[in-house]
Design a protein around this motif. Structure first.
Motif, PDB file in Angstrom:
ATOM      1  N   ILE A 275       0.838  -1.201   0.000  1.00 56.72           N
ATOM      2  CA  ILE A 275       0.000   0.000   0.000  1.00 56.72           C
ATOM      3  C   ILE A 275       0.875   1.255   0.000  1.00 56.72           C
ATOM      4  O   ILE A 275       2.057   1.206   0.330  1.00 56.72           O
ATOM      5  CB  ILE A 275      -0.926   0.059   1.235  1.00 56.72           C
ATOM      6  CG1 ILE A 275      -0.080   0.156   2.519  1.00 56.72           C
ATOM      7  CG2 ILE A 275      -1.868  -1.117   1.280  1.00 56.72           C
ATOM      8  CD1 ILE A 275      -0.899   0.501   3.757  1.00 56.72           C
TER       9      ILE A 275
ATOM     10  N   SER B 131      -5.794   2.424  -7.783  1.00 56.69           N
ATOM     11  CA  SER B 131      -6.252   3.472  -6.875  1.00 56.69           C
ATOM     12  C   SER B 131      -7.123   2.899  -5.768  1.00 56.69           C
ATOM     13  O   SER B 131      -7.619   1.764  -5.856  1.00 56.69           O
ATOM     14  CB  SER B 131      -7.047   4.526  -7.644  1.00 56.69           C
ATOM     15  OG  SER B 131      -8.272   3.977  -8.110  1.00 56.69           O
ATOM     16  N   ARG B 132      -7.325   3.691  -4.757  1.00 57.24           N
ATOM     17  CA  ARG B 132      -8.192   3.293  -3.636  1.00 57.24           C
ATOM     18  C   ARG B 132      -9.603   3.000  -4.140  1.00 57.24           C
ATOM     19  O   ARG B 132     -10.230   2.024  -3.723  1.00 57.24           O
ATOM     20  CB  ARG B 132      -8.194   4.430  -2.610  1.00 57.24           C
ATOM     21  CG  ARG B 132      -9.154   4.244  -1.444  1.00 57.24           C
ATOM     22  CD  ARG B 132      -8.978   5.386  -0.440  1.00 57.24           C
ATOM     23  NE  ARG B 132     -10.079   5.399   0.501  1.00 57.24           N
ATOM     24  CZ  ARG B 132     -11.237   6.009   0.280  1.00 57.24           C
ATOM     25  NH1 ARG B 132     -11.413   6.667  -0.852  1.00 57.24           N
ATOM     26  NH2 ARG B 132     -12.192   5.984   1.188  1.00 57.24           N
ATOM     27  N   GLU B 133     -10.101   3.836  -5.044  1.00 57.38           N
ATOM     28  CA  GLU B 133     -11.441   3.655  -5.584  1.00 57.38           C
ATOM     29  C   GLU B 133     -11.549   2.351  -6.376  1.00 57.38           C
ATOM     30  O   GLU B 133     -12.547   1.625  -6.272  1.00 57.38           O
ATOM     31  CB  GLU B 133     -11.824   4.848  -6.473  1.00 57.38           C
ATOM     32  CG  GLU B 133     -12.027   6.160  -5.739  1.00 57.38           C
ATOM     33  CD  GLU B 133     -10.725   6.782  -5.242  1.00 57.38           C
ATOM     34  OE1 GLU B 133     -10.784   7.567  -4.284  1.00 57.38           O
ATOM     35  OE2 GLU B 133      -9.665   6.450  -5.823  1.00 57.38           O
TER      36      GLU B 133
ATOM     37  N   ILE C 146     -11.658  -0.601  -3.919  1.00 57.01           N
ATOM     38  CA  ILE C 146     -12.965  -0.748  -3.272  1.00 57.01           C
ATOM     39  C   ILE C 146     -13.963  -1.394  -4.230  1.00 57.01           C
ATOM     40  O   ILE C 146     -14.733  -2.294  -3.852  1.00 57.01           O
ATOM     41  CB  ILE C 146     -13.486   0.620  -2.785  1.00 57.01           C
ATOM     42  CG1 ILE C 146     -12.620   1.115  -1.616  1.00 57.01           C
ATOM     43  CG2 ILE C 146     -14.957   0.534  -2.381  1.00 57.01           C
ATOM     44  CD1 ILE C 146     -12.932   2.526  -1.162  1.00 57.01           C
TER      45      ILE C 146
ATOM     46  N   ARG D  57      -3.867   8.197   5.274  1.00 58.93           N
ATOM     47  CA  ARG D  57      -4.886   7.390   4.594  1.00 58.93           C
ATOM     48  C   ARG D  57      -4.263   6.626   3.432  1.00 58.93           C
ATOM     49  O   ARG D  57      -3.346   7.116   2.771  1.00 58.93           O
ATOM     50  CB  ARG D  57      -6.018   8.278   4.059  1.00 58.93           C
ATOM     51  CG  ARG D  57      -6.884   8.890   5.144  1.00 58.93           C
ATOM     52  CD  ARG D  57      -8.028   9.684   4.556  1.00 58.93           C
ATOM     53  NE  ARG D  57      -8.934   8.839   3.794  1.00 58.93           N
ATOM     54  CZ  ARG D  57      -9.976   9.317   3.108  1.00 58.93           C
ATOM     55  NH1 ARG D  57     -10.223  10.627   3.087  1.00 58.93           N
ATOM     56  NH2 ARG D  57     -10.764   8.476   2.437  1.00 58.93           N
ATOM     57  N   ILE D  58      -4.760   5.432   3.197  1.00 64.41           N
ATOM     58  CA  ILE D  58      -4.270   4.632   2.074  1.00 64.41           C
ATOM     59  C   ILE D  58      -4.791   5.232   0.781  1.00 64.41           C
ATOM     60  O   ILE D  58      -5.995   5.452   0.613  1.00 64.41           O
ATOM     61  CB  ILE D  58      -4.733   3.163   2.194  1.00 64.41           C
ATOM     62  CG1 ILE D  58      -4.184   2.532   3.480  1.00 64.41           C
ATOM     63  CG2 ILE D  58      -4.292   2.359   0.972  1.00 64.41           C
ATOM     64  CD1 ILE D  58      -4.689   1.115   3.736  1.00 64.41           C
ATOM     65  N   THR D  59      -3.879   5.514  -0.136  1.00 64.72           N
ATOM     66  CA  THR D  59      -4.260   6.133  -1.411  1.00 64.72           C
ATOM     67  C   THR D  59      -4.225   5.166  -2.582  1.00 64.72           C
ATOM     68  O   THR D  59      -4.915   5.366  -3.576  1.00 64.72           O
ATOM     69  CB  THR D  59      -3.329   7.310  -1.728  1.00 64.72           C
ATOM     70  OG1 THR D  59      -1.967   6.837  -1.747  1.00 64.72           O
ATOM     71  CG2 THR D  59      -3.470   8.413  -0.681  1.00 64.72           C
ATOM     72  N   SER D  60      -3.395   4.130  -2.476  1.00 62.97           N
ATOM     73  CA  SER D  60      -3.319   3.149  -3.567  1.00 62.97           C
ATOM     74  C   SER D  60      -2.869   1.800  -3.014  1.00 62.97           C
ATOM     75  O   SER D  60      -2.265   1.711  -1.943  1.00 62.97           O
ATOM     76  CB  SER D  60      -2.372   3.624  -4.669  1.00 62.97           C
ATOM     77  OG  SER D  60      -1.099   3.930  -4.144  1.00 62.97           O
ATOM     78  N   TYR D  61      -3.193   0.771  -3.790  1.00 66.09           N
ATOM     79  CA  TYR D  61      -2.915  -0.601  -3.385  1.00 66.09           C
ATOM     80  C   TYR D  61      -2.098  -1.313  -4.455  1.00 66.09           C
ATOM     81  O   TYR D  61      -2.367  -1.163  -5.649  1.00 66.09           O
ATOM     82  CB  TYR D  61      -4.214  -1.375  -3.172  1.00 66.09           C
ATOM     83  CG  TYR D  61      -5.046  -0.901  -2.006  1.00 66.09           C
ATOM     84  CD1 TYR D  61      -5.006  -1.553  -0.774  1.00 66.09           C
ATOM     85  CD2 TYR D  61      -5.893   0.196  -2.148  1.00 66.09           C
ATOM     86  CE1 TYR D  61      -5.791  -1.126   0.291  1.00 66.09           C
ATOM     87  CE2 TYR D  61      -6.683   0.633  -1.087  1.00 66.09           C
ATOM     88  CZ  TYR D  61      -6.622  -0.037   0.128  1.00 66.09           C
ATOM     89  OH  TYR D  61      -7.400   0.389   1.185  1.00 66.09           O
TER      90      TYR D  61
ATOM     91  N   TYR E  55     -13.754   2.406   3.205  1.00 70.72           N
ATOM     92  CA  TYR E  55     -12.356   1.953   3.174  1.00 70.72           C
ATOM     93  C   TYR E  55     -12.314   0.428   3.200  1.00 70.72           C
ATOM     94  O   TYR E  55     -13.342  -0.240   3.324  1.00 70.72           O
ATOM     95  CB  TYR E  55     -11.575   2.539   4.355  1.00 70.72           C
ATOM     96  CG  TYR E  55     -12.026   2.080   5.716  1.00 70.72           C
ATOM     97  CD1 TYR E  55     -11.390   1.035   6.383  1.00 70.72           C
ATOM     98  CD2 TYR E  55     -13.099   2.714   6.355  1.00 70.72           C
ATOM     99  CE1 TYR E  55     -11.804   0.617   7.631  1.00 70.72           C
ATOM    100  CE2 TYR E  55     -13.524   2.305   7.606  1.00 70.72           C
ATOM    101  CZ  TYR E  55     -12.875   1.259   8.245  1.00 70.72           C
ATOM    102  OH  TYR E  55     -13.289   0.843   9.490  1.00 70.72           O
TER     103      TYR E  55
END
Length: 253
Positions: free
Chosen positions: A191, A213-215, A218, A197-201, A238
Motif C-alpha cells: 500500500i 487506486s483506492r477507488e 474498493i 490514509r491509504i491512497t493506492s494498493y 475503506y
C-alpha cells in the motif's frame, strides 16, 4: 488459466444466464458455461452443476456434500410453467456419490428397474406414466440390457455400476472445458499512504503485480474480485483485511 489441482470449492450459485459460479474459501472462482453453438450438448446442466444424476436440491443432496443450488423454469407436459431446483456439488465424484447413495436408500433400493424411472422423474403414486418416465425406462431397458424385473438392491456391483453409468448418459453428462473460466482472486501485497490514509494498493493478479487506486480497490472488493472487506462509515468507505490476516499497515511500500 489452469485451475490448481488442489483447489476445493465450498460454495456455488447460479451466475449470469445459466452459468454456474464456484468459489473456494479464498474467493477464487470458476465459471462454467453452456456451449452457445446451436444444437451443441457441451456444457450440459449435469456438468455445470457437477451433478451427473441431476439430483434435486434438498436434504439428501446437502447431506452428501452439495454446496449450492440453481433453479430453472421449464414448461411441463401440461403446458404449464414448473420450477426445478438442482443441487450443485463441488466435484463430479461428490455428485456421483450423492446419486449412488440415493439409489441405495430403501425408497429406491426396493424398486424394480421397471419402476425406477417413475420414482426418479417424480411421478406420483397412482398417476399415469409421463412421457419422460416412459422414455427413461425404454432407454434403461435398451442400454443396460438388465432384467427390468430385478430390484435395485438385488443388482450385483457390476450391474449397479452399469445402471449408474447409463443414468448419467441419459441425464446428459457433456463437459465443455472451453466453457470454464478460472478467475483467481486478487490480493493486496502493498500500500501507499498519504496524510494517514491509504491512497493506492499494490495487488497481485494473475501472477503479476500492479498499482491501483483506492477507488478501484474498493470496487474490486465489492465485486468479490479483491480479497478485502469493504467498510462503510459516516465519513468514508475503506478496506480492511479479512479476519486473522496481516494488517495493510504492515505492507507500506
Amino acid at each position: 488459466m489452469q485451475i490448481p489441482a488442489d483447489i476445493k470449492w465450498n460454495k456455488a450459485e447460479k451466475g449470469e444466464g445459466i452459468s454456474i459460479v464456484y468459489y473456494d474459501k479464498e474467493g477464487n472462482k470458476l465459471i462454467r458455461r453452456k456451449d452457445p453453438t446451436t444444437g451443441s450438448l457441451k456444457g450440459s446442466k449435469a456438468w455445470r452443476h457437477n451433478n451427473p444424476g441431476n439430483l434435486a436440491s434438498g436434504s439428501h443432496s446437502k447431506q452428501h456434500g452439495a454446496i449450492g443450488s440453481a433453479s430453472y423454469i421449464v414448461i411441463n407436459e401440461k403446458g404449464k410453467e414448473q420450477k426445478y431446483t438442482f443441487a450443485i456439488f463441488p466435484s463430479y465424484e461428490a455428485g456421483r456419490a450423492g446419486m449412488f447413495a440415493l439409489l441405495k436408500e430403501p425408497r429406491y433400493a426396493k424398486l424394480t428397474l421397471e419402476l425406477l424411472s417413475r420414482k426418479y422423474t417424480g411421478v406420483e403414486d397412482g398417476a399415469p406414466d409421463t412421457k419422460e418416465a416412459i422414455a427413461y425406462r425404454d432407454f434403461l431397458r435398451k442400454s443396460t440390457k438388465l432384467d427390468m424385473t430385478k430390484t435395485i438392491e438385488s443388482l450385483s456391483n457390476d450391474e449397479f455400476n452399469i445402471l449408474i453409468k447409463k443414468m448419467e448418459n441419459y441425464e446428459g453428462w457433456h463437459p465443455w472445458v472451453e466453457g470454464e473460466e478460472y478467475i483467481p482472486i486478487q490480493k493486496v501485497v502493498g500500500i501507499k499512504i498519504s496524510n494517514h490514509r491509504i491512497t493506492s494498493y499494490l495487488v497481485l493478479a494473475f501472477s503479476e503485480k500492479k498499482w491501483i487506486s483506492r477507488e478501484e480497490a474498493i470496487s474490486l472488493a465489492e465485486n468479490r474480485k479483491l480479497r478485502a472487506v469493504v467498510i462503510h462509515n459516516k465519513k468514508y468507505t475503506y478496506l480492511r483485511p479479512f479476519p486473522h490476516e496481516p494488517s495493510f499497515r504492515d505492507m507500506i511500500c
